[in-house]
Design a protein around this motif. Structure first.
Motif, mmCIF file in Angstrom:
data_model
loop_
_atom_site.group_PDB
_atom_site.id
_atom_site.type_symbol
_atom_site.label_atom_id
_atom_site.label_comp_id
_atom_site.label_asym_id
_atom_site.label_seq_id
_atom_site.Cartn_x
_atom_site.Cartn_y
_atom_site.Cartn_z
ATOM 1 N N LEU A 111 13.711 -1.597 3.551
ATOM 2 C CA LEU A 111 15.103 -1.617 4.015
ATOM 3 C C LEU A 111 15.566 -3.025 4.369
ATOM 4 O O LEU A 111 16.761 -3.342 4.265
ATOM 5 N N SER A 112 14.626 -3.865 4.790
ATOM 6 C CA SER A 112 14.985 -5.249 5.138
ATOM 7 C C SER A 112 15.095 -6.142 3.910
ATOM 8 O O SER A 112 15.498 -7.303 4.023
ATOM 9 N N GLY A 113 14.703 -5.598 2.737
ATOM 10 C CA GLY A 113 14.750 -6.374 1.512
ATOM 11 C C GLY A 113 13.506 -7.190 1.241
ATOM 12 O O GLY A 113 13.467 -7.971 0.278
ATOM 13 N N ALA A 114 12.472 -6.989 2.068
ATOM 14 C CA ALA A 114 11.247 -7.771 1.904
ATOM 15 C C ALA A 114 10.455 -7.343 0.676
ATOM 16 O O ALA A 114 9.726 -8.150 0.084
ATOM 17 N N VAL A 115 10.562 -6.059 0.306
ATOM 18 C CA VAL A 115 9.845 -5.555 -0.865
ATOM 19 C C VAL A 115 10.772 -4.629 -1.645
ATOM 20 O O VAL A 115 11.748 -4.092 -1.104
ATOM 21 N N SER A 116 10.459 -4.432 -2.913
ATOM 22 C CA SER A 116 11.230 -3.513 -3.748
ATOM 23 C C SER A 116 10.789 -2.075 -3.493
ATOM 24 O O SER A 116 9.785 -1.827 -2.818
ATOM 25 N N GLU A 117 11.546 -1.124 -4.056
ATOM 26 C CA GLU A 117 11.165 0.274 -3.922
ATOM 27 C C GLU A 117 9.793 0.541 -4.533
ATOM 28 O O GLU A 117 8.942 1.183 -3.911
ATOM 29 N N GLU A 118 9.566 0.042 -5.733
ATOM 30 C CA GLU A 118 8.267 0.245 -6.392
ATOM 31 C C GLU A 118 7.139 -0.368 -5.579
ATOM 32 O O GLU A 118 6.063 0.229 -5.441
ATOM 33 N N GLU A 119 7.380 -1.553 -5.037
ATOM 34 C CA GLU A 119 6.340 -2.223 -4.258
ATOM 35 C C GLU A 119 6.071 -1.469 -2.962
ATOM 36 O O GLU A 119 4.917 -1.321 -2.543
ATOM 37 N N ALA A 120 7.108 -0.961 -2.318
ATOM 38 C CA ALA A 120 6.927 -0.202 -1.078
ATOM 39 C C ALA A 120 6.071 1.036 -1.321
ATOM 40 O O ALA A 120 5.154 1.334 -0.554
ATOM 41 N N ILE A 121 6.363 1.759 -2.394
ATOM 42 C CA ILE A 121 5.582 2.956 -2.719
ATOM 43 C C ILE A 121 4.128 2.584 -2.993
ATOM 44 O O ILE A 121 3.194 3.245 -2.510
ATOM 45 N N ARG A 122 3.936 1.526 -3.749
ATOM 46 C CA ARG A 122 2.567 1.096 -4.077
ATOM 47 C C ARG A 122 1.796 0.716 -2.814
ATOM 48 O O ARG A 122 0.615 1.075 -2.666
ATOM 49 N N ILE A 123 2.453 0.020 -1.887
ATOM 50 C CA ILE A 123 1.776 -0.411 -0.659
ATOM 51 C C ILE A 123 1.450 0.797 0.218
ATOM 52 O O ILE A 123 0.368 0.869 0.823
ATOM 53 N N ILE A 124 2.375 1.763 0.304
ATOM 54 C CA ILE A 124 2.085 2.978 1.082
ATOM 55 C C ILE A 124 0.870 3.701 0.493
ATOM 56 O O ILE A 124 -0.028 4.152 1.224
ATOM 57 N N GLN A 125 0.825 3.816 -0.820
ATOM 58 C CA GLN A 125 -0.315 4.469 -1.472
ATOM 59 C C GLN A 125 -1.609 3.724 -1.165
ATOM 60 O O GLN A 125 -2.623 4.337 -0.804
ATOM 61 N N GLN A 126 -1.569 2.420 -1.281
ATOM 62 C CA GLN A 126 -2.763 1.615 -1.017
ATOM 63 C C GLN A 126 -3.216 1.740 0.436
ATOM 64 O O GLN A 126 -4.401 1.948 0.714
ATOM 65 N N ASN A 127 -2.272 1.637 1.368
ATOM 66 C CA ASN A 127 -2.625 1.723 2.789
ATOM 67 C C ASN A 127 -3.125 3.111 3.163
ATOM 68 O O ASN A 127 -4.003 3.257 4.018
ATOM 69 N N THR A 128 -2.563 4.138 2.531
ATOM 70 C CA THR A 128 -3.029 5.504 2.812
ATOM 71 C C THR A 128 -4.444 5.713 2.283
ATOM 72 O O THR A 128 -5.270 6.358 2.933
ATOM 73 N N ARG A 129 -4.735 5.183 1.103
ATOM 74 C CA ARG A 129 -6.107 5.291 0.570
ATOM 75 C C ARG A 129 -7.100 4.574 1.476
ATOM 76 O O ARG A 129 -8.209 5.080 1.731
ATOM 77 N N ARG A 130 -6.706 3.420 1.976
ATOM 78 C CA ARG A 130 -7.595 2.682 2.885
ATOM 79 C C ARG A 130 -7.795 3.451 4.190
ATOM 80 O O ARG A 130 -8.901 3.463 4.747
ATOM 81 N N PHE A 131 -6.721 4.076 4.652
ATOM 82 C CA PHE A 131 -6.819 4.884 5.868
ATOM 83 C C PHE A 131 -7.776 6.050 5.663
ATOM 84 O O PHE A 131 -8.603 6.358 6.534
ATOM 85 N N ALA A 132 -7.685 6.717 4.511
ATOM 86 C CA ALA A 132 -8.593 7.827 4.210
ATOM 87 C C ALA A 132 -10.045 7.350 4.216
ATOM 88 O O ALA A 132 -10.940 8.047 4.724
ATOM 89 N N LYS A 133 -10.271 6.170 3.692
ATOM 90 C CA LYS A 133 -11.629 5.616 3.672
ATOM 91 C C LYS A 133 -12.139 5.386 5.086
ATOM 92 O O LYS A 133 -13.301 5.680 5.403
ATOM 93 N N ARG A 134 -11.266 4.890 5.973
ATOM 94 C CA ARG A 134 -11.673 4.674 7.364
ATOM 95 C C ARG A 134 -11.947 6.010 8.065
ATOM 96 O O ARG A 134 -12.869 6.111 8.885
#
Length: 333
Positions: free
Chosen positions: A252-275
Motif C-alpha cells: 500500500l505504501s508503494g514499496a513493493v508491487s502486488e506480485e512481489e507482495a504475494i511472493r514475499i507473503i508466500q516466502q515468509n509463510t513457508r519460513r514460518f511453517a519451517k520454524r
C-alpha cells in the motif's frame, strides 16, 4: 490429590489442517475448540489469519477468537489466563477441551503451566532498543542477540524486530538468556494432555501455503488491511507485524508491487511453517501423524490417530456419555 483436567492439543505447521482435524475430534468426542493462535485473537483480522467462518465450525463451539482489539497489546500471560478459565468452564460442562493452534509458546504455556510473572518488562530499556533498531538497523540487534543468546536467536527471523527487541530486553534485564526458559524436558502441568502433531511432505505443504496466500489476496486481504489502518491500528504494532499484514502495508505504501507482495507473503509463510516444525519437533510429548501429499490421512494413519485418542480418553476415564453431545448438536443444527 486433585484430579487434573484433560486437554487434547492439535499442533503443527500453518496450512496443514489443524482446524479441520480439531473439529473432527470435537464432533466425535463431545469437545469444544480453544484457539491457540496468537493472531486469530484479534478482531477484524480474518482473511490474513485464515480464521474459520462460523459455517466451517460445523456447530462446534470455538473459544479465544476475536478477544482483542488489534491496536492493543495482548500478552501470552493474558492468553494463558483466559485459556485456563475457558478450559475450566468446558470441563465443568462435561466436555473435552480441544486446543488447536500453531503458536508454540501458547501450547507450551498450557502444557507446562508456565509462570510469566518472573519475565521482566522494562519499558525504558525497550524504548532504547527500539531507538537502536531505527538508528543502527535491526540486523545489529540481531547480531547482539546471537552473541547473548544464540539458541533464542536461531528461532527468530533476522528481520523480526519485535521479537528481537523483546528477547534482548528480557536477556539484558534478567541477566540470563531468554532461552533458559525453553528446557524441553516435560514438566508436570495442571492438565492431563494428549498432544497430536499433524505433518505432511514439506513440498506439498509449501504448495498448499502458496495457493492459500493467493486465495487470501483474492478474498480481499488488501481491503482488510486498509480497514484496520483506517481504524487506527498502528503500522508498527504487534498485529500489523503478522505475516500477510506487514507485506500488504508495504504494498500500500508503494514499496513493493502486488506480485512481489504475494511472493514475499508466500516466502515468509513457508519460513514460518519451517520454524513451527522445528519448535514442535523439539517437544517429546507430541505424537505425530502424517498426511499424504494430497492433504489427506492414509487409512492406516487416521486409524492410528483415532486409536491414540481412544487410548488417552480411556486412560483418563473420559465418560462415553460425553462423546455424543457435540454430535447431537451438529445433527440438530
Amino acid at each position: 490429590m486433585t484430579k487434573r483436567q484433560p486437554i487434547l492439543c492439535v499442533v503443527g505447521p500453518t496450512g496443514v489442517g489443524k482446524s479441520e482435524q480439531s473439529i473432527e475430534i470435537a464432533l466425535r468426542y463431545g469437545g469444544e475448540v480453544v484457539s491457540a493462535d496468537s493472531m486469530q485473537i484479534y478482531r477484524g483480522m480474518d482473511i490474513g489469519t485464515a480464521k474459520l467462518q462460523p459455517s466451517e465450525m460445523r456447530g462446534v463451539p470455538h473459544h479465544l477468537l476475536d478477544i482483542a482489539d488489534p491496536a492493543e497489546k495482548f500478552t501470552v500471560a493474558e492468553w494463558k489466563r483466559q485459556a485456563d478459565q475457558v478450559i475450566g468452564e468446558i470441563c465443568a460442562r462435561g466436555r473435552l477441551p480441544v486446543v488447536c493452534g500453531g503458536t508454540g509458546l501458547y501450547i507450551r504455556a498450557l502444557l507446562d503451566d508456565l509462570d510469566f510473572s518472573q519475565t521482566p518488562e522494562d519499558q525504558t530499556l525497550r524504548a532504547r532498543l527500539e531507538r537502536r533498531a531505527k538508528q543502527e538497523g535491526v540486523r545489529a540487534l540481531y547480531d547482539e542477540l546471537c552473541a547473548r543468546d544464540p539458541e533464542r536467536a536461531a528461532r527468530i527471523h533476522p528481520n523480526d524486530r519485535k521479537r528481537i527487541v523483546r528477547a534482548l530486553e528480557v536477556t539484558i534485564a534478567r541477566g540470563t538468556a531468554m532461552s533458559a526458559d525453553y528446557e524441553w524436558a516435560p514438566r508436570q502441568g495442571r492438565y492431563d494432555a494428549l498432544v497430536i502433531g499433524i505433518t505432511m511432505p514439506r513440498e506439498a505443504l509449501y504448495q498448499r501455503i502458496d495457493r492459500r496466500v493467493e486465495q487470501m489476496w483474492r478474498l480481499g486481504l488488501v481491503d482488510e488491511v486498509k480497514r484496520l489502518l483506517e481504524c487506527g491500528v498502528p503500522v508498527d504494532g504487534t498485529a500489523m507485524q503478522a505475516i500477510g499484514y506487514k507485506e500488504v502495508v508495504a504494498y500500500l505504501s508503494g514499496a513493493v508491487s502486488e506480485e512481489e507482495a504475494i511472493r514475499i507473503i508466500q516466502q515468509n509463510t513457508r519460513r514460518f511453517a519451517k520454524r513451527q516444525w522445528s519448535w514442535f519437533r523439539r517437544d517429546p510429548r507430541v505424537r505425530w501423524f502424517a498426511k499424504g501429499p494430497d492433504g489427506q490421512f492414509p487409512a492406516d494413519e487416521i486409524a492410528r490417530l483415532w486409536t491414540c485418542v481412544e487410548a488417552f480418553l480411556q486412560d483418563i476415564g473420559w465418560s462415553t456419555a460425553n462423546r455424543s453431545s457435540t454430535c447431537r448438536m451438529e445433527s440438530e443444527s
